[in-house]
Design a protein around this motif. Structure first.
Motif, PDB file in Angstrom:
ATOM      1  N   ASP A 241     -11.757  45.452 -41.692  1.00  0.00           N
ATOM      2  CA  ASP A 241     -10.754  46.053 -42.581  1.00  0.00           C
ATOM      3  C   ASP A 241      -9.504  46.338 -41.740  1.00  0.00           C
ATOM      4  O   ASP A 241      -9.471  47.299 -40.975  1.00  0.00           O
ATOM      5  CB  ASP A 241     -11.300  47.336 -43.208  1.00  0.00           C
ATOM      6  CG  ASP A 241     -10.277  48.009 -44.119  1.00  0.00           C
ATOM      7  OD1 ASP A 241      -9.201  47.408 -44.371  1.00  0.00           O
ATOM      8  OD2 ASP A 241     -10.538  49.133 -44.573  1.00  0.00           O
TER       9      ASP A 241
ATOM     10  N   HIS B  81      -7.990  37.837 -44.307  1.00  0.00           N
ATOM     11  CA  HIS B  81      -9.256  38.447 -43.904  1.00  0.00           C
ATOM     12  C   HIS B  81      -9.435  38.128 -42.419  1.00  0.00           C
ATOM     13  O   HIS B  81      -9.213  36.989 -42.000  1.00  0.00           O
ATOM     14  CB  HIS B  81     -10.434  37.844 -44.684  1.00  0.00           C
ATOM     15  CG  HIS B  81     -10.306  37.952 -46.167  1.00  0.00           C
ATOM     16  ND1 HIS B  81     -10.579  39.110 -46.854  1.00  0.00           N
ATOM     17  CD2 HIS B  81      -9.945  37.040 -47.103  1.00  0.00           C
ATOM     18  CE1 HIS B  81     -10.391  38.921 -48.150  1.00  0.00           C
ATOM     19  NE2 HIS B  81     -10.004  37.673 -48.321  1.00  0.00           N
TER      20      HIS B  81
ATOM     21  N   GLN C 284      -1.846  39.026 -44.635  1.00  0.00           N
ATOM     22  CA  GLN C 284      -2.832  39.795 -45.407  1.00  0.00           C
ATOM     23  C   GLN C 284      -4.189  39.089 -45.354  1.00  0.00           C
ATOM     24  O   GLN C 284      -5.042  39.291 -46.213  1.00  0.00           O
ATOM     25  CB  GLN C 284      -2.366  39.951 -46.867  1.00  0.00           C
ATOM     26  CG  GLN C 284      -1.161  40.864 -47.024  1.00  0.00           C
ATOM     27  CD  GLN C 284      -1.433  42.281 -46.526  1.00  0.00           C
ATOM     28  OE1 GLN C 284      -2.434  42.893 -46.875  1.00  0.00           O
ATOM     29  NE2 GLN C 284      -0.556  42.788 -45.674  1.00  0.00           N
TER      30      GLN C 284
ATOM     31  N   GLN D 270      -6.355  46.795 -42.944  1.00  0.00           N
ATOM     32  CA  GLN D 270      -5.245  47.485 -43.599  1.00  0.00           C
ATOM     33  C   GLN D 270      -4.833  48.783 -42.896  1.00  0.00           C
ATOM     34  O   GLN D 270      -3.641  49.042 -42.742  1.00  0.00           O
ATOM     35  CB  GLN D 270      -5.558  47.743 -45.084  1.00  0.00           C
ATOM     36  CG  GLN D 270      -4.304  47.961 -45.921  1.00  0.00           C
ATOM     37  CD  GLN D 270      -3.262  46.845 -45.720  1.00  0.00           C
ATOM     38  OE1 GLN D 270      -3.545  45.659 -45.821  1.00  0.00           O
ATOM     39  NE2 GLN D 270      -2.026  47.240 -45.395  1.00  0.00           N
ATOM     40  N   PRO D 271      -5.784  49.611 -42.433  1.00  0.00           N
ATOM     41  CA  PRO D 271      -5.369  50.828 -41.724  1.00  0.00           C
ATOM     42  C   PRO D 271      -4.486  50.529 -40.496  1.00  0.00           C
ATOM     43  O   PRO D 271      -3.533  51.260 -40.230  1.00  0.00           O
ATOM     44  CB  PRO D 271      -6.686  51.473 -41.288  1.00  0.00           C
ATOM     45  CG  PRO D 271      -7.705  50.945 -42.234  1.00  0.00           C
ATOM     46  CD  PRO D 271      -7.250  49.563 -42.588  1.00  0.00           C
ATOM     47  N   TYR D 272      -4.787  49.449 -39.780  1.00  0.00           N
ATOM     48  CA  TYR D 272      -3.993  49.097 -38.602  1.00  0.00           C
ATOM     49  C   TYR D 272      -2.606  48.604 -39.011  1.00  0.00           C
ATOM     50  O   TYR D 272      -1.613  48.867 -38.330  1.00  0.00           O
ATOM     51  CB  TYR D 272      -4.712  48.047 -37.750  1.00  0.00           C
ATOM     52  CG  TYR D 272      -6.084  48.514 -37.317  1.00  0.00           C
ATOM     53  CD1 TYR D 272      -6.220  49.506 -36.353  1.00  0.00           C
ATOM     54  CD2 TYR D 272      -7.240  47.988 -37.897  1.00  0.00           C
ATOM     55  CE1 TYR D 272      -7.479  49.962 -35.961  1.00  0.00           C
ATOM     56  CE2 TYR D 272      -8.498  48.437 -37.517  1.00  0.00           C
ATOM     57  CZ  TYR D 272      -8.610  49.423 -36.554  1.00  0.00           C
ATOM     58  OH  TYR D 272      -9.849  49.870 -36.186  1.00  0.00           O
ATOM     59  N   ARG D 273      -2.555  47.873 -40.139  1.00  0.00           N
ATOM     60  CA  ARG D 273      -1.245  47.425 -40.645  1.00  0.00           C
ATOM     61  C   ARG D 273      -0.414  48.631 -41.078  1.00  0.00           C
ATOM     62  O   ARG D 273       0.776  48.705 -40.790  1.00  0.00           O
ATOM     63  CB  ARG D 273      -1.450  46.458 -41.816  1.00  0.00           C
ATOM     64  CG  ARG D 273      -2.089  45.134 -41.405  1.00  0.00           C
ATOM     65  CD  ARG D 273      -2.398  44.237 -42.602  1.00  0.00           C
ATOM     66  NE  ARG D 273      -3.095  43.031 -42.190  1.00  0.00           N
ATOM     67  CZ  ARG D 273      -4.208  42.579 -42.763  1.00  0.00           C
ATOM     68  NH1 ARG D 273      -4.748  43.211 -43.787  1.00  0.00           N
ATOM     69  NH2 ARG D 273      -4.784  41.476 -42.315  1.00  0.00           N
ATOM     70  N   ASP D 274      -1.078  49.573 -41.771  1.00  0.00           N
ATOM     71  CA  ASP D 274      -0.369  50.778 -42.239  1.00  0.00           C
ATOM     72  C   ASP D 274       0.151  51.613 -41.070  1.00  0.00           C
ATOM     73  O   ASP D 274       1.245  52.183 -41.144  1.00  0.00           O
ATOM     74  CB  ASP D 274      -1.285  51.637 -43.124  1.00  0.00           C
ATOM     75  CG  ASP D 274      -1.643  50.940 -44.440  1.00  0.00           C
ATOM     76  OD1 ASP D 274      -0.943  49.958 -44.812  1.00  0.00           O
ATOM     77  OD2 ASP D 274      -2.625  51.355 -45.079  1.00  0.00           O
TER      78      ASP D 274
ATOM     79  N   LYS E 202       1.022  50.472 -38.297  1.00  0.00           N
ATOM     80  CA  LYS E 202       1.954  49.643 -37.522  1.00  0.00           C
ATOM     81  C   LYS E 202       1.610  49.631 -36.018  1.00  0.00           C
ATOM     82  O   LYS E 202       2.470  49.840 -35.158  1.00  0.00           O
ATOM     83  CB  LYS E 202       3.398  50.098 -37.739  1.00  0.00           C
ATOM     84  CG  LYS E 202       3.868  49.925 -39.173  1.00  0.00           C
ATOM     85  CD  LYS E 202       5.318  50.314 -39.320  1.00  0.00           C
ATOM     86  CE  LYS E 202       5.927  50.011 -40.669  1.00  0.00           C
ATOM     87  NZ  LYS E 202       5.141  49.901 -41.830  1.00  0.00           N
TER      88      LYS E 202
END
Length: 193
Positions: free
Chosen positions: A163, A138, A136, A165-169, A171
């Motif tokens: 940012d 930065h 998680q 997070q969209p790429y983590r979401d 996958k």
């Protein structure tokens, strides 16, 4: 004063008369939490340029050969460096890097894995994407802009955190994640040449 801070000050003093290293964008650097800093690699002095201008201590992943060199092998661990076997999937290095990020420290990578022969940004290896997706932290892109010439000016530019997070979401794969990071580094290079 710990050894890392002492070494950072010695390097700053030593490099200042030869190279005018100027940093910008330090205000973008997160003051706390895990940070993955990814920079282009144009010269052997890049870790020193990034390390001495960073607002926080950096743990650099470095090629294992450096840990076998007579003088360096005793110094490398004291300056927060840890070895990685190049060209292989080094599980121990991956675990160590993730632990650094999860411990809210700063991990420094040169995603190209080796110095650029022509000064242009090369292709990034999937390790950068792996760390970005599996933590998680930065993600801070960084551009080192030379050349390192006597009394020349070297710029170290820190970009705004990506940012992720969209790429983590979504996958996405580590390769795709690395391409996102490399695109941001290229943007910094283009805007600051």
């Amino acid at each position: 004063m710990n050894f890392y801070t002492f070494a950072k000050n010695v390097v700053k003093i030593g490099l200042s008369p030869v190279y005018r290293i100027k940093a910008s964008g330090k205000e973008h650097f997160p003051k706390e939490g895990g940070v993955l800093i990814c920079a282009n690699h144009i010269n052997n002095l890049d870790p020193l340029a990034v390390g001495t201008t960073s607002p926080r201590d950096i743990h650099f992943m470095a090629k294992e050969e450096l840990f076998r060199a007579p003088v360096l092998k005793g110094i490398m661990p004291k300056i927060n460096a840890f070895p990685v076997k190049r060209g292989l999937s080094d599980r121990e290095a991956l675990r160590k890097g993730l632990a650094i990020l999860k411990d809210d420290r700063v991990l420094g990578l040169f995603p190209e894995g080796t110095r650029s022969k022509n000064g242009e940004l090369g292709e990034g290896l999937s390790g950068a994407g792996f760390f970005a997706l599996r933590s998680q932290a930065h993600i801070v892109p960084c551009a080192v802009i030379g050349p390192y010439s006597f009394l020349g000016k070297v710029k170290v530019v820190y970009g705004k955190p990506i940012d992720f997070q969209p790429y983590r979401d979504q996958k996405v794969s580590a390769d795709v994640a690395t391409k996102v990071i490399m695109a941001e580094i290229q943007k910094l290079i283009s805007e600051n040449k």
